[in-house]
Design a protein around this motif. Structure first.
Motif, PDB file in Angstrom:
ATOM      1  N   VAL A  62     -33.417   9.801  25.397  1.00 35.86           N
ATOM      2  CA  VAL A  62     -33.151   9.347  24.031  1.00 35.86           C
ATOM      3  C   VAL A  62     -34.199   8.338  23.582  1.00 35.86           C
ATOM      4  CG1 VAL A  62     -31.488   8.158  22.556  1.00 35.86           C
ATOM      5  CG2 VAL A  62     -30.700   9.850  24.188  1.00 35.86           C
ATOM      6  N   VAL A  63     -34.620   7.465  24.491  1.00 41.60           N
ATOM      7  CA  VAL A  63     -35.674   6.501  24.149  1.00 41.60           C
ATOM      8  C   VAL A  63     -36.957   7.237  23.774  1.00 41.60           C
ATOM      9  CG1 VAL A  63     -37.195   4.743  25.112  1.00 41.60           C
ATOM     10  CG2 VAL A  63     -34.744   4.575  25.475  1.00 41.60           C
ATOM     11  N   LEU A  64     -37.341   8.217  24.565  1.00 43.35           N
ATOM     12  CA  LEU A  64     -38.550   8.981  24.243  1.00 43.35           C
ATOM     13  C   LEU A  64     -38.407   9.726  22.915  1.00 43.35           C
ATOM     14  CD1 LEU A  64     -39.565  10.420  27.717  1.00 43.35           C
ATOM     15  CD2 LEU A  64     -40.783   8.727  26.341  1.00 43.35           C
ATOM     16  N   ALA A  65     -37.248  10.278  22.660  1.00 42.11           N
ATOM     17  CA  ALA A  65     -37.036  10.978  21.393  1.00 42.11           C
ATOM     18  C   ALA A  65     -37.117  10.019  20.219  1.00 42.11           C
ATOM     19  CB  ALA A  65     -35.680  11.682  21.402  1.00 42.11           C
ATOM     20  N   SER A  66     -36.639   8.799  20.405  1.00 43.06           N
ATOM     21  CA  SER A  66     -36.669   7.838  19.302  1.00 43.06           C
ATOM     22  C   SER A  66     -38.089   7.381  18.994  1.00 43.06           C
ATOM     23  CB  SER A  66     -35.785   6.632  19.615  1.00 43.06           C
ATOM     24  OG  SER A  66     -36.351   5.841  20.629  1.00 43.06           O
ATOM     25  N   VAL A  67     -38.972   7.518  19.954  1.00 41.14           N
ATOM     26  CA  VAL A  67     -40.360   7.094  19.737  1.00 41.14           C
ATOM     27  C   VAL A  67     -41.250   8.277  19.362  1.00 41.14           C
ATOM     28  CG1 VAL A  67     -42.387   6.098  20.885  1.00 41.14           C
ATOM     29  CG2 VAL A  67     -40.123   5.144  21.303  1.00 41.14           C
ATOM     30  N   LEU A  68     -41.023   9.428  19.980  1.00 35.50           N
ATOM     31  CA  LEU A  68     -41.958  10.540  19.854  1.00 35.50           C
ATOM     32  C   LEU A  68     -41.538  11.636  18.875  1.00 35.50           C
ATOM     33  CD1 LEU A  68     -42.809  10.971  23.636  1.00 35.50           C
ATOM     34  CD2 LEU A  68     -44.103   9.736  21.905  1.00 35.50           C
TER      35      LEU A  68
END
Length: 60
Positions: free
Chosen positions: A30-36
């Motif tokens: 989820v962190v990666l999705a929120s950034v990328l």
């Protein structure tokens, strides 16, 4: 009796470790999705999900 008790404790610890690792993988995803994420709306959705997950973690 002692080996059976030890085996039960080992299985409990192993299950706790697996559940913790699974939670960490979900959180990292989820962190990666929120950034990328490509679109701003998807980034907002991912950040909202991240907020919910972090709030849920603090309660436990």
């Amino acid at each position: 009796m002692l080996p059976a008790l030890l085996l039960h404790d080992t299985a409990t610890v192993a299950a706790a470790i697996i559940i913790s690792l699974l939670g960490a993988v979900v959180l990292a995803t989820v962190v990666l999705a929120s950034v990328l994420a490509r679109t701003p709306s998807r980034r907002r959705d991912a950040r909202a999900t991240l907020t919910i997950l972090l709030r849920h973690r603090r309660l436990h």
